[in-house]
Design a protein around this motif. Structure first.
Motif, PDB file in Angstrom:
ATOM      1  N   HIS A  89      19.648 100.340  33.240  1.00  0.00           N
ATOM      2  CA  HIS A  89      20.202  99.009  33.448  1.00  0.00           C
ATOM      3  C   HIS A  89      19.771  98.446  34.791  1.00  0.00           C
ATOM      4  CE1 HIS A  89      23.770  99.287  30.391  1.00  0.00           C
ATOM      5  NE2 HIS A  89      22.597  99.162  29.822  1.00  0.00           N
ATOM      6  N   ASN A  90      19.603  97.118  34.818  1.00  0.00           N
ATOM      7  CA  ASN A  90      19.168  96.451  36.034  1.00  0.00           C
ATOM      8  C   ASN A  90      20.251  96.438  37.116  1.00  0.00           C
ATOM      9  OD1 ASN A  90      17.850  94.619  33.611  1.00  0.00           O
ATOM     10  ND2 ASN A  90      16.466  95.034  35.307  1.00  0.00           N
ATOM     11  N   VAL A  91      21.477  96.315  36.679  1.00  0.00           N
ATOM     12  CA  VAL A  91      22.546  96.014  37.619  1.00  0.00           C
ATOM     13  C   VAL A  91      23.476  97.212  37.760  1.00  0.00           C
ATOM     14  CG1 VAL A  91      24.224  94.269  38.308  1.00  0.00           C
ATOM     15  CG2 VAL A  91      22.464  93.680  36.648  1.00  0.00           C
ATOM     16  N   MET A  92      23.813  97.534  38.996  1.00  0.00           N
ATOM     17  CA  MET A  92      24.787  98.589  39.274  1.00  0.00           C
ATOM     18  C   MET A  92      25.841  98.030  40.207  1.00  0.00           C
ATOM     19  SD  MET A  92      22.441 102.020  39.549  1.00  0.00           S
ATOM     20  CE  MET A  92      23.817 103.167  39.279  1.00  0.00           C
ATOM     21  N   TYR A  93      27.097  98.373  39.920  1.00  0.00           N
ATOM     22  CA  TYR A  93      28.248  97.839  40.628  1.00  0.00           C
ATOM     23  C   TYR A  93      29.094  98.983  41.198  1.00  0.00           C
ATOM     24  CZ  TYR A  93      27.385  93.975  37.268  1.00  0.00           C
ATOM     25  OH  TYR A  93      26.826  92.982  36.505  1.00  0.00           O
ATOM     26  N   TRP A  94      29.767  98.686  42.288  1.00  0.00           N
ATOM     27  CA  TRP A  94      30.803  99.580  42.805  1.00  0.00           C
ATOM     28  C   TRP A  94      32.122  98.821  42.867  1.00  0.00           C
ATOM     29  CZ3 TRP A  94      30.842 104.650  43.324  1.00  0.00           C
ATOM     30  CH2 TRP A  94      29.633 105.334  43.497  1.00  0.00           C
ATOM     31  N   TYR A  95      33.145  99.468  42.299  1.00  0.00           N
ATOM     32  CA  TYR A  95      34.496  98.929  42.319  1.00  0.00           C
ATOM     33  C   TYR A  95      35.422  99.915  43.027  1.00  0.00           C
ATOM     34  CZ  TYR A  95      33.285  95.660  38.490  1.00  0.00           C
ATOM     35  OH  TYR A  95      32.726  94.672  37.712  1.00  0.00           O
ATOM     36  N   LEU A 144      35.822  94.484  42.788  1.00  0.00           N
ATOM     37  CA  LEU A 144      34.389  94.601  43.021  1.00  0.00           C
ATOM     38  C   LEU A 144      34.105  94.635  44.529  1.00  0.00           C
ATOM     39  CD1 LEU A 144      31.519  94.621  41.794  1.00  0.00           C
ATOM     40  CD2 LEU A 144      31.552  92.120  41.947  1.00  0.00           C
ATOM     41  N   LEU A 145      33.348  95.650  44.943  1.00  0.00           N
ATOM     42  CA  LEU A 145      32.942  95.755  46.357  1.00  0.00           C
ATOM     43  C   LEU A 145      31.580  95.110  46.575  1.00  0.00           C
ATOM     44  CD1 LEU A 145      33.928  99.488  47.007  1.00  0.00           C
ATOM     45  CD2 LEU A 145      35.164  97.450  47.759  1.00  0.00           C
ATOM     46  N   PHE A 146      30.616  95.478  45.740  1.00  0.00           N
ATOM     47  CA  PHE A 146      29.260  94.936  45.819  1.00  0.00           C
ATOM     48  C   PHE A 146      28.494  95.361  44.572  1.00  0.00           C
ATOM     49  CE2 PHE A 146      29.670  97.970  49.555  1.00  0.00           C
ATOM     50  CZ  PHE A 146      29.626  99.125  48.812  1.00  0.00           C
ATOM     51  N   HIS A 147      27.309  94.783  44.438  1.00  0.00           N
ATOM     52  CA  HIS A 147      26.445  95.188  43.337  1.00  0.00           C
ATOM     53  C   HIS A 147      24.987  95.003  43.715  1.00  0.00           C
ATOM     54  CE1 HIS A 147      26.675  90.831  42.471  1.00  0.00           C
ATOM     55  NE2 HIS A 147      25.486  90.990  41.915  1.00  0.00           N
ATOM     56  N   TYR A 182      21.316  93.946  41.931  1.00  0.00           N
ATOM     57  CA  TYR A 182      20.482  93.535  40.800  1.00  0.00           C
ATOM     58  C   TYR A 182      19.090  94.012  41.165  1.00  0.00           C
ATOM     59  CZ  TYR A 182      18.784  90.917  36.820  1.00  0.00           C
ATOM     60  OH  TYR A 182      18.239  90.566  35.611  1.00  0.00           O
ATOM     61  N   ASP A 183      18.632  95.053  40.480  1.00  0.00           N
ATOM     62  CA  ASP A 183      17.412  95.750  40.898  1.00  0.00           C
ATOM     63  C   ASP A 183      17.596  96.154  42.370  1.00  0.00           C
ATOM     64  OD1 ASP A 183      15.409  93.580  38.829  1.00  0.00           O
ATOM     65  OD2 ASP A 183      16.270  95.542  38.382  1.00  0.00           O
ATOM     66  N   LYS A 184      16.738  95.656  43.247  1.00  0.00           N
ATOM     67  CA  LYS A 184      16.873  96.028  44.662  1.00  0.00           C
ATOM     68  C   LYS A 184      17.663  95.005  45.473  1.00  0.00           C
ATOM     69  CE  LYS A 184      12.678  98.844  45.105  1.00  0.00           C
ATOM     70  NZ  LYS A 184      13.434 100.085  45.299  1.00  0.00           N
ATOM     71  N   ASP A 185      18.053  93.941  44.856  1.00  0.00           N
ATOM     72  CA  ASP A 185      18.791  92.884  45.562  1.00  0.00           C
ATOM     73  C   ASP A 185      20.253  93.263  45.701  1.00  0.00           C
ATOM     74  OD1 ASP A 185      16.998  90.152  43.951  1.00  0.00           O
ATOM     75  OD2 ASP A 185      16.492  91.416  45.674  1.00  0.00           O
ATOM     76  N   PHE A 186      20.688  93.312  46.955  1.00  0.00           N
ATOM     77  CA  PHE A 186      22.060  93.714  47.252  1.00  0.00           C
ATOM     78  C   PHE A 186      22.941  92.477  47.366  1.00  0.00           C
ATOM     79  CE2 PHE A 186      25.442  96.236  48.746  1.00  0.00           C
ATOM     80  CZ  PHE A 186      26.017  95.627  49.855  1.00  0.00           C
ATOM     81  N   ASN A 187      24.119  92.522  46.748  1.00  0.00           N
ATOM     82  CA  ASN A 187      25.050  91.404  46.784  1.00  0.00           C
ATOM     83  C   ASN A 187      26.429  91.912  47.185  1.00  0.00           C
ATOM     84  OD1 ASN A 187      23.458  89.047  45.318  1.00  0.00           O
ATOM     85  ND2 ASN A 187      22.997  90.972  44.278  1.00  0.00           N
ATOM     86  N   ASN A 188      26.838  91.519  48.358  1.00  0.00           N
ATOM     87  CA  ASN A 188      28.111  91.980  48.902  1.00  0.00           C
ATOM     88  C   ASN A 188      29.200  90.967  48.575  1.00  0.00           C
ATOM     89  OD1 ASN A 188      29.543  93.900  50.380  1.00  0.00           O
ATOM     90  ND2 ASN A 188      29.374  92.748  52.264  1.00  0.00           N
ATOM     91  N   GLU A 189      30.397  91.439  48.247  1.00  0.00           N
ATOM     92  CA  GLU A 189      31.518  90.523  48.087  1.00  0.00           C
ATOM     93  C   GLU A 189      32.017  90.126  49.474  1.00  0.00           C
ATOM     94  OE1 GLU A 189      32.805  89.281  44.967  1.00  0.00           O
ATOM     95  OE2 GLU A 189      30.764  90.052  44.654  1.00  0.00           O
ATOM     96  N   THR A 202      34.609  92.408  51.228  1.00  0.00           N
ATOM     97  CA  THR A 202      34.369  93.851  51.340  1.00  0.00           C
ATOM     98  C   THR A 202      34.216  94.212  52.817  1.00  0.00           C
ATOM     99  OG1 THR A 202      33.305  93.955  49.185  1.00  0.00           O
ATOM    100  CG2 THR A 202      32.809  95.731  50.728  1.00  0.00           C
ATOM    101  N   PRO A 203      35.028  95.164  53.304  1.00  0.00           N
ATOM    102  CA  PRO A 203      34.936  95.522  54.737  1.00  0.00           C
ATOM    103  C   PRO A 203      33.568  96.105  55.083  1.00  0.00           C
ATOM    104  CG  PRO A 203      36.955  96.382  53.734  1.00  0.00           C
ATOM    105  CD  PRO A 203      36.111  95.880  52.610  1.00  0.00           C
ATOM    106  N   ASP A 204      33.161  95.937  56.334  1.00  0.00           N
ATOM    107  CA  ASP A 204      31.882  96.465  56.805  1.00  0.00           C
ATOM    108  C   ASP A 204      31.824  97.987  56.736  1.00  0.00           C
ATOM    109  OD1 ASP A 204      31.588  93.997  59.477  1.00  0.00           O
ATOM    110  OD2 ASP A 204      31.070  93.925  57.345  1.00  0.00           O
ATOM    111  N   ASN A 205      32.949  98.593  56.663  1.00  0.00           N
ATOM    112  CA  ASN A 205      33.069 100.050  56.554  1.00  0.00           C
ATOM    113  C   ASN A 205      32.403 100.590  55.287  1.00  0.00           C
ATOM    114  OD1 ASN A 205      34.070 102.470  57.546  1.00  0.00           O
ATOM    115  ND2 ASN A 205      35.981 102.292  56.371  1.00  0.00           N
ATOM    116  N   PHE A 206      32.217  99.711  54.309  1.00  0.00           N
ATOM    117  CA  PHE A 206      31.632 100.108  53.042  1.00  0.00           C
ATOM    118  C   PHE A 206      30.179  99.631  52.986  1.00  0.00           C
ATOM    119  CE2 PHE A 206      35.292 101.603  50.676  1.00  0.00           C
ATOM    120  CZ  PHE A 206      36.354 101.059  51.374  1.00  0.00           C
ATOM    121  N   GLN A 207      29.284 100.566  52.691  1.00  0.00           N
ATOM    122  CA  GLN A 207      27.867 100.261  52.579  1.00  0.00           C
ATOM    123  C   GLN A 207      27.362 100.855  51.260  1.00  0.00           C
ATOM    124  OE1 GLN A 207      26.084  98.644  55.219  1.00  0.00           O
ATOM    125  NE2 GLN A 207      28.118  98.297  56.091  1.00  0.00           N
ATOM    126  N   SER A 208      26.182 100.394  50.869  1.00  0.00           N
ATOM    127  CA  SER A 208      25.611 100.916  49.637  1.00  0.00           C
ATOM    128  C   SER A 208      24.105 101.030  49.756  1.00  0.00           C
ATOM    129  CB  SER A 208      25.985 100.009  48.461  1.00  0.00           C
ATOM    130  OG  SER A 208      25.584 100.575  47.219  1.00  0.00           O
TER     131      SER A 208
END
Lengths: 112, 119
Positions: free
Chosen positions: B29-35, B45-48, B50-57, B60-66
């Motif tokens: 799948h193209n898209v991966m999400y973290w909840y 939803l924290l972030f997701h 789409y391929d290599k494109d990162f999308n932060n909510e 979402t605190p800066d303490n969380f990275q992906s």
């Protein structure tokens, strides 16, 4: 106002009963609608998508009313195994990709 | 069977000690999400990716990275876990995020989750 609102329950019903859950959503741009089921301490699992024409899958029937921004799920002939939390979920295209907005869920307990 | 796998299923970490949770998928799948899901609450939803494109909510605190090094894997890093970060962390995937304008149903498929305890 929450984006997706559900009655949290619990709904305690006897086996064989028919039970209905309702859900309202606030974002009129929502594009897709789902019911997910979540068992205690497990991940959500897709139960069914919801279409404007209404759709049925065995004992489960889902309805969507876009004008009223309302979604429903009807479970007929409840089984003990139906006991779970039912999450109403709406999706909309958030600019980069789709986003799912979850309701807090309605807890169903089917009693023997 | 194609699936979404999360490791570990249970993670205990100490207050302030960095922790990494992992997710892998065989669905291509193209898209991966973290909840993040706390008790009796909806998944948040924290972030997701789409391929290599990162999308932060936005909230979402800066303490969380992906990180997403390739299509199959995605990691959630919590740099300095606090007691309030104890929760179930759910990874999900979807085939197409709607970006192509297809009439996809946007179904997301969840992994079993990692339950994080912070001591």
């Amino acid at each position: 106002r929450k984006e997706v609102e559900q009655d949290p329950g619990p709904f305690n019903v006897p086996e064989g009963a028919t039970v209905a859950f309702n859900c309202t959503y606030s974002n009129s741009a929502s594009q897709s609608f789902f019911w997910y089921r979540q068992d205690c301490r497990k991940e959500p699992k897709l139960l069914m998508s919801v279409y404007s024409s209404g759709n049925e899958d065995g004992r489960f029937t889902a309805q969507l009313n876009r004008a009223s921004q309302y979604i429903s799920l009807l479970i007929r002939d409840s089984k003990l195994s139906d006991s779970a939390t039912y999450l109403c979920v709406v999706a909309f295209y958030g600019g980069a990709t789709n986003k799912l907005i979850f309701g807090t869920g309605t807890l169903l307990a089917v009693q023997p | 069977d194609a699936m979404v796998i999360q490791n570990p299923r249970y993670q205990v970490t100490q207050f302030g000690k960095p922790v990494t949770l992992s997710c892998s998928q065989t669905l291509n799948h193209n898209v991966m999400y973290w909840y993040q899901q706390k008790s009796s609450q909806a998944p948040k939803l924290l972030f997701h990716y789409y391929d290599k494109d990162f999308n932060n909510e936005a909230d979402t605190p800066d303490n969380f990275q992906s990180r997403r090094p390739n299509t199959s894997f995605c990691f959630l890093d919590i740099r300095s876990p606090g007691l309030g970060d104890a929760a179930m962390y759910l990874c999900a995937t979807s085939r197409d995020g709607g970006r192509t304008g297809t009439s996809g149903r946007y179904e997301q498929y969840f992994g079993p989750g990692t339950r994080l305890t912070v001591t």
